[in-house]
Design a protein around this motif. Structure first.
Motif, mmCIF file in Angstrom:
data_model
loop_
_atom_site.group_PDB
_atom_site.id
_atom_site.type_symbol
_atom_site.label_atom_id
_atom_site.label_comp_id
_atom_site.label_asym_id
_atom_site.label_seq_id
_atom_site.Cartn_x
_atom_site.Cartn_y
_atom_site.Cartn_z
ATOM 1 N N VAL A 63 0.853 -1.185 0.000
ATOM 2 C CA VAL A 63 0.000 0.000 0.000
ATOM 3 C C VAL A 63 0.891 1.238 0.000
ATOM 4 C CG1 VAL A 63 -1.767 1.313 1.229
ATOM 5 C CG2 VAL A 63 -1.842 -1.194 1.247
ATOM 6 N N HIS A 64 0.679 2.092 -0.987
ATOM 7 C CA HIS A 64 1.400 3.368 -1.069
ATOM 8 C C HIS A 64 0.476 4.484 -0.610
ATOM 9 C CE1 HIS A 64 3.905 6.643 -2.463
ATOM 10 N NE2 HIS A 64 2.872 7.130 -3.153
ATOM 11 N N THR A 65 0.977 5.327 0.299
ATOM 12 C CA THR A 65 0.225 6.477 0.787
ATOM 13 C C THR A 65 0.805 7.743 0.184
ATOM 14 O OG1 THR A 65 -0.235 5.316 2.869
ATOM 15 C CG2 THR A 65 -0.603 7.704 2.830
ATOM 16 N N THR A 66 -0.017 8.503 -0.494
ATOM 17 C CA THR A 66 0.439 9.713 -1.163
ATOM 18 C C THR A 66 0.646 10.842 -0.161
ATOM 19 O OG1 THR A 66 -1.829 10.446 -1.581
ATOM 20 C CG2 THR A 66 -0.788 9.075 -3.272
ATOM 21 N N ASP A 67 1.147 11.938 -0.662
ATOM 22 C CA ASP A 67 1.484 13.074 0.188
ATOM 23 C C ASP A 67 0.297 13.584 0.990
ATOM 24 O OD1 ASP A 67 3.394 14.953 1.149
ATOM 25 O OD2 ASP A 67 2.538 16.482 -0.183
ATOM 26 N N ASP A 68 -0.909 13.490 0.434
ATOM 27 C CA ASP A 68 -2.078 13.972 1.173
ATOM 28 C C ASP A 68 -2.923 12.844 1.753
ATOM 29 O OD1 ASP A 68 -3.273 12.990 -1.087
ATOM 30 O OD2 ASP A 68 -4.538 14.748 -1.442
ATOM 31 N N GLY A 69 -2.300 11.661 1.910
ATOM 32 C CA GLY A 69 -2.930 10.591 2.662
ATOM 33 C C GLY A 69 -3.796 9.629 1.882
ATOM 34 N N LYS A 70 -3.827 9.725 0.551
ATOM 35 C CA LYS A 70 -4.589 8.775 -0.249
ATOM 36 C C LYS A 70 -3.839 7.447 -0.321
ATOM 37 C CE LYS A 70 -7.724 11.804 -1.154
ATOM 38 N NZ LYS A 70 -9.052 11.701 -0.492
ATOM 39 N N ARG A 71 -4.597 6.353 -0.197
ATOM 40 C CA ARG A 71 -3.993 5.023 -0.121
ATOM 41 C C ARG A 71 -4.245 4.258 -1.418
ATOM 42 N NH1 ARG A 71 -6.790 2.178 3.494
ATOM 43 N NH2 ARG A 71 -5.117 0.804 4.167
ATOM 44 N N PHE A 72 -3.132 3.805 -2.014
ATOM 45 C CA PHE A 72 -3.184 3.062 -3.274
ATOM 46 C C PHE A 72 -2.731 1.626 -3.043
ATOM 47 C CE2 PHE A 72 -3.531 7.234 -4.920
ATOM 48 C CZ PHE A 72 -3.969 7.168 -6.237
ATOM 49 N N LEU A 73 -3.568 0.681 -3.448
ATOM 50 C CA LEU A 73 -3.190 -0.728 -3.440
ATOM 51 C C LEU A 73 -2.254 -0.980 -4.614
ATOM 52 C CD1 LEU A 73 -3.598 -3.693 -2.459
ATOM 53 C CD2 LEU A 73 -5.568 -3.794 -4.023
ATOM 54 N N ILE A 74 -1.152 -1.669 -4.353
ATOM 55 C CA ILE A 74 -0.178 -1.976 -5.400
ATOM 56 C C ILE A 74 -0.088 -3.491 -5.560
ATOM 57 C CG2 ILE A 74 2.211 -1.730 -6.179
ATOM 58 C CD1 ILE A 74 2.412 0.694 -4.325
ATOM 59 N N LEU A 75 -0.391 -3.965 -6.735
ATOM 60 C CA LEU A 75 -0.211 -5.379 -7.074
ATOM 61 C C LEU A 75 0.029 -5.492 -8.577
ATOM 62 C CD1 LEU A 75 -3.218 -5.884 -8.311
ATOM 63 C CD2 LEU A 75 -3.791 -6.518 -5.992
ATOM 64 N N HIS A 76 0.538 -6.639 -9.009
ATOM 65 C CA HIS A 76 0.929 -6.752 -10.415
ATOM 66 C C HIS A 76 -0.276 -6.729 -11.344
ATOM 67 C CE1 HIS A 76 3.096 -7.714 -14.004
ATOM 68 N NE2 HIS A 76 2.415 -8.845 -14.178
ATOM 69 N N GLY A 77 -1.273 -7.572 -11.043
ATOM 70 C CA GLY A 77 -2.487 -7.554 -11.846
ATOM 71 C C GLY A 77 -2.897 -8.879 -12.439
ATOM 72 N N ASP A 78 -2.040 -9.896 -12.386
ATOM 73 C CA ASP A 78 -2.444 -11.186 -12.935
ATOM 74 C C ASP A 78 -3.581 -11.802 -12.130
ATOM 75 O OD1 ASP A 78 -0.041 -11.319 -11.155
ATOM 76 O OD2 ASP A 78 -0.459 -13.461 -11.198
ATOM 77 N N ASP A 79 -3.845 -11.271 -10.932
ATOM 78 C CA ASP A 79 -4.984 -11.710 -10.127
ATOM 79 C C ASP A 79 -6.301 -11.539 -10.890
ATOM 80 O OD1 ASP A 79 -3.632 -11.345 -7.022
ATOM 81 O OD2 ASP A 79 -2.830 -10.111 -8.638
ATOM 82 N N PHE A 80 -6.334 -10.611 -11.852
ATOM 83 C CA PHE A 80 -7.576 -10.275 -12.532
ATOM 84 C C PHE A 80 -7.740 -10.993 -13.868
ATOM 85 C CE2 PHE A 80 -6.210 -6.219 -10.326
ATOM 86 C CZ PHE A 80 -6.936 -6.503 -9.171
ATOM 87 N N ASP A 81 -6.868 -11.945 -14.182
ATOM 88 C CA ASP A 81 -6.957 -12.636 -15.467
ATOM 89 C C ASP A 81 -8.295 -13.360 -15.631
ATOM 90 O OD1 ASP A 81 -4.568 -11.809 -16.492
ATOM 91 O OD2 ASP A 81 -3.493 -13.672 -16.119
ATOM 92 N N SER A 82 -8.813 -13.885 -14.522
ATOM 93 C CA SER A 82 -10.072 -14.640 -14.619
ATOM 94 C C SER A 82 -11.237 -13.745 -15.012
ATOM 95 C CB SER A 82 -10.379 -15.335 -13.284
ATOM 96 O OG SER A 82 -10.506 -14.376 -12.246
#
Length: 266
Positions: A109-128
């Motif tokens: 999880v990356h938190t931006t300068d103003d506190g927004k939280r971004f989930l980070i993953l490669h993406g092959d989880d969504f192939d299905s």
């Protein structure tokens, strides 16, 4: 390069480098890495293409230099976070470990300068969720190899006549209806997952399709690749998320301040 001449970013996200694959644009990536400094460097999967090397071993000296540059970032004090993908999934077994100064995580999880939280993953989880995923599989699929063959020779001819790098592969994919349907399905699946887990946004790679958009209050960011598009996602010192193209020429592909994101999502 003098560190004073490097462009500073709070965070940099790259993925789908595919070191060990003949169409990896390692020289462009090296130029990019040598031109920046950052607090955090996220490697969002498929950095090394173990699948390709199992089929046919290939390792250009520039691929080794990329690894050296990444290690140098860690040695300089940059926090380097590696989220392995499907082509380098062997490294997923080292989840939560640190290898040569690089942290390995299944997702982060990356938190931006103003506190927004971004989930980070490669993406092959969504192939299905991607019905037509065969049309946009990453390096290794025969159809995709042929698309990159066309891309490689097209750009060789462009250089003969003084032209800059341009992705023919991306241009073709953008005009194939089923490929676009697959890309949209992937993006929607990623947005749904970020919303389900309660994040403000998501950063991924995998489909070699750089993109930034806001949907259902979620910021979707795909940092692209270094096979076709030569792109990276960055958070600059002012908290603005930008998608950069970096080859013979450099330019901002897309940009959005988080304030603008909030207004769009409202």
């Amino acid at each position: 390069m003098d560190t004073n001449k490097r462009t500073y970013y709070r965070a940099v996200f790259i993925s789908d480098v595919h070191l060990g694959y003949k169409d990896c644009k390692a020289q462009y990536l090296l130029d990019f890495l040598n031109s920046i400094q950052c607090n955090r460097l996220y490697l969002v999967g498929d950095i090394v293409d173990l699948w390709s090397m199992k089929r046919r071993f290939f390792w250009h000296p520039s691929h080794y230099h990329v690894l050296e540059a990444l290690k140098a970032k860690a040695d300089e004090g940059t926090r380097v976070i590696y989220v392995p993908g499907n082509h380098d999934e062997t490294f997923r077994r080292y989840d939560k470990d640190t290898l040569m100064g690089v942290e390995v995580h299944r997702q982060f999880v990356h938190t931006t300068d103003d506190g927004k939280r971004f989930l980070i993953l490669h993406g092959d989880d969504f192939d299905s969720a991607t019905r037509y995923n065969r049309l946009i599989r990453v390096a290794g699929d025969a159809a995709y190899d042929f698309l990159l063959f066309l891309n490689r020779w097209h750009n060789r001819f462009r250089r003969l006549f003084g032209g800059n790098y341009w992705s023919l592969a991306s241009w073709i994919k953008a005009r194939v209806h089923k490929a676009q349907a697959a890309i949209t399905a992937f993006e929607n699946a990623a947005i749904h997952e970020a919303k389900r887990q309660g994040y403000d946004g998501i950063v991924c790679g995998h489909i070699h399709q750089p993109q930034m958009r806001v949907s259902d209050g979620i910021v979707y960011c795909n940092d692209g690749d270094w096979i076709e598009n030569c792109t990276a996602l960055v958070e600059n010192e002012h908290g603005r998320m930008e998608l950069l193209h970096w080859s013979d020429t450099q330019h901002v592909v897309a940009t959005n301040t988080l304030a603008e994101v909030n207004s769009k999502a409202a």
